[in-house]
Design a protein around this motif. Structure first.
Motif, PDB file in Angstrom:
ATOM      1  N   GLU A  86     -36.441 -56.307  27.575  1.00 52.57           N
ATOM      2  CA  GLU A  86     -36.996 -57.179  28.613  1.00 52.57           C
ATOM      3  C   GLU A  86     -37.575 -56.419  29.794  1.00 52.57           C
ATOM      4  OE1 GLU A  86     -33.737 -59.710  29.531  1.00 52.57           O
ATOM      5  OE2 GLU A  86     -33.925 -60.835  27.680  1.00 52.57           O
ATOM      6  N   GLU A  87     -37.363 -55.121  29.845  1.00 51.83           N
ATOM      7  CA  GLU A  87     -37.814 -54.338  30.988  1.00 51.83           C
ATOM      8  C   GLU A  87     -38.937 -53.360  30.646  1.00 51.83           C
ATOM      9  OE1 GLU A  87     -34.299 -52.530  32.559  1.00 51.83           O
ATOM     10  OE2 GLU A  87     -33.344 -54.463  32.895  1.00 51.83           O
ATOM     11  N   HIS A  88     -39.015 -52.943  29.413  1.00 55.70           N
ATOM     12  CA  HIS A  88     -40.064 -52.004  29.004  1.00 55.70           C
ATOM     13  C   HIS A  88     -41.126 -52.768  28.222  1.00 55.70           C
ATOM     14  CE1 HIS A  88     -36.513 -49.200  29.371  1.00 55.70           C
ATOM     15  NE2 HIS A  88     -37.374 -48.769  30.283  1.00 55.70           N
ATOM     16  N   ALA A  89     -42.346 -52.708  28.713  1.00 54.60           N
ATOM     17  CA  ALA A  89     -43.454 -53.429  28.078  1.00 54.60           C
ATOM     18  C   ALA A  89     -43.524 -53.089  26.593  1.00 54.60           C
ATOM     19  CB  ALA A  89     -44.776 -53.077  28.750  1.00 54.60           C
ATOM     20  N   GLY A  90     -43.625 -54.124  25.770  1.00 56.06           N
ATOM     21  CA  GLY A  90     -43.695 -53.945  24.330  1.00 56.06           C
ATOM     22  C   GLY A  90     -42.347 -53.725  23.678  1.00 56.06           C
ATOM     23  N   GLY A  91     -41.272 -53.790  24.432  1.00 53.13           N
ATOM     24  CA  GLY A  91     -39.944 -53.557  23.886  1.00 53.13           C
ATOM     25  C   GLY A  91     -39.547 -54.532  22.801  1.00 53.13           C
ATOM     26  N   GLN A  92     -39.785 -55.803  23.049  1.00 51.14           N
ATOM     27  CA  GLN A  92     -39.431 -56.814  22.037  1.00 51.14           C
ATOM     28  C   GLN A  92     -40.270 -56.642  20.785  1.00 51.14           C
ATOM     29  OE1 GLN A  92     -36.916 -59.239  22.229  1.00 51.14           O
ATOM     30  NE2 GLN A  92     -37.368 -59.426  20.063  1.00 51.14           N
ATOM     31  N   LYS A  93     -41.543 -56.339  20.949  1.00 51.35           N
ATOM     32  CA  LYS A  93     -42.435 -56.154  19.803  1.00 51.35           C
ATOM     33  C   LYS A  93     -41.979 -54.954  18.962  1.00 51.35           C
ATOM     34  CE  LYS A  93     -46.758 -57.311  20.497  1.00 51.35           C
ATOM     35  NZ  LYS A  93     -48.182 -57.279  20.879  1.00 51.35           N
ATOM     36  N   LEU A  94     -41.581 -53.870  19.638  1.00 51.70           N
ATOM     37  CA  LEU A  94     -41.103 -52.694  18.924  1.00 51.70           C
ATOM     38  C   LEU A  94     -39.794 -53.006  18.214  1.00 51.70           C
ATOM     39  CD1 LEU A  94     -41.812 -49.726  18.399  1.00 51.70           C
ATOM     40  CD2 LEU A  94     -40.503 -49.142  20.440  1.00 51.70           C
TER      41      LEU A  94
ATOM     42  N   ALA B  38     -31.682 -66.947  33.506  1.00 51.99           N
ATOM     43  CA  ALA B  38     -31.315 -65.747  32.754  1.00 51.99           C
ATOM     44  C   ALA B  38     -32.397 -65.440  31.729  1.00 51.99           C
ATOM     45  CB  ALA B  38     -29.982 -65.951  32.053  1.00 51.99           C
ATOM     46  N   LYS B  39     -32.671 -64.162  31.578  1.00 54.31           N
ATOM     47  CA  LYS B  39     -33.662 -63.742  30.595  1.00 54.31           C
ATOM     48  C   LYS B  39     -33.048 -63.764  29.208  1.00 54.31           C
ATOM     49  CE  LYS B  39     -36.301 -60.680  33.566  1.00 54.31           C
ATOM     50  NZ  LYS B  39     -36.807 -59.320  33.704  1.00 54.31           N
ATOM     51  N   ARG B  40     -33.875 -63.925  28.228  1.00 59.48           N
ATOM     52  CA  ARG B  40     -33.441 -63.917  26.832  1.00 59.48           C
ATOM     53  C   ARG B  40     -34.370 -63.026  26.028  1.00 59.48           C
ATOM     54  NH1 ARG B  40     -28.729 -65.303  27.602  1.00 59.48           N
ATOM     55  NH2 ARG B  40     -28.298 -67.415  28.180  1.00 59.48           N
ATOM     56  N   TYR B  41     -33.909 -62.592  24.839  1.00 63.79           N
ATOM     57  CA  TYR B  41     -34.778 -61.826  23.954  1.00 63.79           C
ATOM     58  C   TYR B  41     -36.051 -62.618  23.717  1.00 63.79           C
ATOM     59  CZ  TYR B  41     -31.693 -58.049  22.609  1.00 63.79           C
ATOM     60  OH  TYR B  41     -30.929 -56.930  22.611  1.00 63.79           O
ATOM     61  N   GLY B  42     -37.142 -61.924  23.631  1.00 69.80           N
ATOM     62  CA  GLY B  42     -38.423 -62.561  23.384  1.00 69.80           C
ATOM     63  C   GLY B  42     -39.275 -62.616  24.635  1.00 69.80           C
ATOM     64  N   ALA B  43     -38.664 -62.419  25.792  1.00 69.97           N
ATOM     65  CA  ALA B  43     -39.414 -62.452  27.036  1.00 69.97           C
ATOM     66  C   ALA B  43     -40.028 -61.089  27.286  1.00 69.97           C
ATOM     67  CB  ALA B  43     -38.500 -62.832  28.200  1.00 69.97           C
ATOM     68  N   GLU B  44     -41.319 -61.043  27.470  1.00 64.84           N
ATOM     69  CA  GLU B  44     -41.978 -59.786  27.811  1.00 64.84           C
ATOM     70  C   GLU B  44     -41.814 -59.554  29.311  1.00 64.84           C
ATOM     71  OE1 GLU B  44     -43.519 -57.210  26.165  1.00 64.84           O
ATOM     72  OE2 GLU B  44     -42.667 -58.150  24.396  1.00 64.84           O
ATOM     73  N   PRO B  45     -41.839 -58.318  29.762  1.00 60.04           N
ATOM     74  CA  PRO B  45     -41.628 -58.020  31.173  1.00 60.04           C
ATOM     75  C   PRO B  45     -42.729 -58.581  32.058  1.00 60.04           C
ATOM     76  CG  PRO B  45     -42.271 -56.051  29.979  1.00 60.04           C
ATOM     77  CD  PRO B  45     -42.080 -57.129  28.963  1.00 60.04           C
ATOM     78  N   LYS B  46     -42.357 -58.878  33.290  1.00 60.08           N
ATOM     79  CA  LYS B  46     -43.320 -59.336  34.288  1.00 60.08           C
ATOM     80  C   LYS B  46     -43.971 -58.104  34.910  1.00 60.08           C
ATOM     81  CE  LYS B  46     -40.263 -63.137  35.406  1.00 60.08           C
ATOM     82  NZ  LYS B  46     -39.325 -63.621  36.396  1.00 60.08           N
ATOM     83  N   ALA B  47     -45.071 -58.323  35.609  1.00 60.35           N
ATOM     84  CA  ALA B  47     -45.805 -57.208  36.218  1.00 60.35           C
ATOM     85  C   ALA B  47     -44.918 -56.408  37.171  1.00 60.35           C
ATOM     86  CB  ALA B  47     -47.036 -57.735  36.959  1.00 60.35           C
TER      87      ALA B  47
ATOM     88  N   GLY C 267     -31.707 -52.789  23.912  1.00 56.49           N
ATOM     89  CA  GLY C 267     -30.720 -53.551  24.653  1.00 56.49           C
ATOM     90  C   GLY C 267     -31.355 -54.458  25.681  1.00 56.49           C
ATOM     91  N   ALA C 268     -30.487 -55.121  26.408  1.00 54.81           N
ATOM     92  CA  ALA C 268     -30.888 -56.016  27.482  1.00 54.81           C
ATOM     93  C   ALA C 268     -29.772 -55.997  28.531  1.00 54.81           C
ATOM     94  CB  ALA C 268     -31.098 -57.428  26.960  1.00 54.81           C
ATOM     95  N   PRO C 269     -30.105 -56.278  29.780  1.00 56.12           N
ATOM     96  CA  PRO C 269     -29.105 -56.211  30.842  1.00 56.12           C
ATOM     97  C   PRO C 269     -27.894 -57.128  30.620  1.00 56.12           C
ATOM     98  CG  PRO C 269     -31.291 -56.416  31.788  1.00 56.12           C
ATOM     99  CD  PRO C 269     -31.436 -56.598  30.307  1.00 56.12           C
ATOM    100  N   TRP C 270     -28.088 -58.214  29.917  1.00 57.17           N
ATOM    101  CA  TRP C 270     -27.004 -59.180  29.702  1.00 57.17           C
ATOM    102  C   TRP C 270     -26.189 -58.889  28.441  1.00 57.17           C
ATOM    103  CZ3 TRP C 270     -28.058 -61.169  25.015  1.00 57.17           C
ATOM    104  CH2 TRP C 270     -29.388 -61.191  24.610  1.00 57.17           C
ATOM    105  N   CYS C 271     -26.525 -57.852  27.693  1.00 59.20           N
ATOM    106  CA  CYS C 271     -25.881 -57.551  26.406  1.00 59.20           C
ATOM    107  C   CYS C 271     -24.610 -56.722  26.610  1.00 59.20           C
ATOM    108  CB  CYS C 271     -26.873 -56.805  25.504  1.00 59.20           C
ATOM    109  SG  CYS C 271     -26.163 -56.256  23.945  1.00 59.20           S
ATOM    110  N   GLY C 272     -23.467 -57.325  26.412  1.00 61.00           N
ATOM    111  CA  GLY C 272     -22.193 -56.642  26.579  1.00 61.00           C
ATOM    112  C   GLY C 272     -21.996 -55.492  25.611  1.00 61.00           C
ATOM    113  N   TRP C 273     -22.381 -55.684  24.347  1.00 55.56           N
ATOM    114  CA  TRP C 273     -22.224 -54.615  23.362  1.00 55.56           C
ATOM    115  C   TRP C 273     -23.126 -53.435  23.677  1.00 55.56           C
ATOM    116  CZ3 TRP C 273     -18.035 -54.225  20.839  1.00 55.56           C
ATOM    117  CH2 TRP C 273     -17.341 -55.349  20.436  1.00 55.56           C
ATOM    118  N   CYS C 274     -24.285 -53.708  24.245  1.00 55.13           N
ATOM    119  CA  CYS C 274     -25.196 -52.628  24.637  1.00 55.13           C
ATOM    120  C   CYS C 274     -24.548 -51.763  25.720  1.00 55.13           C
ATOM    121  CB  CYS C 274     -26.511 -53.194  25.158  1.00 55.13           C
ATOM    122  SG  CYS C 274     -27.390 -54.214  23.958  1.00 55.13           S
ATOM    123  N   LYS C 275     -23.894 -52.408  26.663  1.00 53.75           N
ATOM    124  CA  LYS C 275     -23.212 -51.679  27.736  1.00 53.75           C
ATOM    125  C   LYS C 275     -22.049 -50.867  27.184  1.00 53.75           C
ATOM    126  CE  LYS C 275     -24.632 -54.954  31.226  1.00 53.75           C
ATOM    127  NZ  LYS C 275     -24.255 -55.951  32.197  1.00 53.75           N
ATOM    128  N   THR C 276     -21.352 -51.410  26.193  1.00 54.20           N
ATOM    129  CA  THR C 276     -20.255 -50.684  25.560  1.00 54.20           C
ATOM    130  C   THR C 276     -20.773 -49.428  24.865  1.00 54.20           C
ATOM    131  OG1 THR C 276     -18.987 -52.719  25.256  1.00 54.20           O
ATOM    132  CG2 THR C 276     -18.400 -50.857  23.842  1.00 54.20           C
TER     133      THR C 276
END
Length: 86
Positions: free
Chosen positions: A75-83, A1-10, A40-49
């Motif tokens: 985790e899906e948009h490059a630079g998302g965590q940094k922003l 499972a992905k977690r915050y802090g992971a930058e997207p893969k190519a 948000g992130a795909p695993w975030c329940g509150w984000c989906k709400t």
């Protein structure tokens, strides 16, 4: 499972977080509206709400008159965590 802090893969290529924000800011300026940025992130329940709430027609109509929504998946948009960390 992905977690915050992971930058997207190519293979997750798509618009960068900065590009999404820039587009939202430009649209808001052109339409004389404010920008609502959600992270948000795909695993975030509150984000989906929150997404489901904003998707309700009455809510989308009311808020859409005043806001431009920019959704950034950290985790899906490059630079998302940094922003997000700013």
């Amino acid at each position: 499972a992905k977690r915050y802090g992971a930058e997207p893969k190519a293979e997750d290529e798509g618009p960068s977080a900065a590009a999404l924000l820039d587009a939202g800011l430009a649209k808001a300026k052109a339409e004389n509206k404010a920008v609502f940025v959600s992270f948000g992130a795909p695993w975030c329940g509150w984000c989906k709400t929150l997404d489901a709430y904003h998707a309700r027609p009455a809510v989308a109509d009311a808020l859409g008159k005043h806001l431009v929504f920019v959704k950034i998946a950290v985790e899906e948009h490059a630079g998302g965590q940094k922003l997000y960390d700013k």
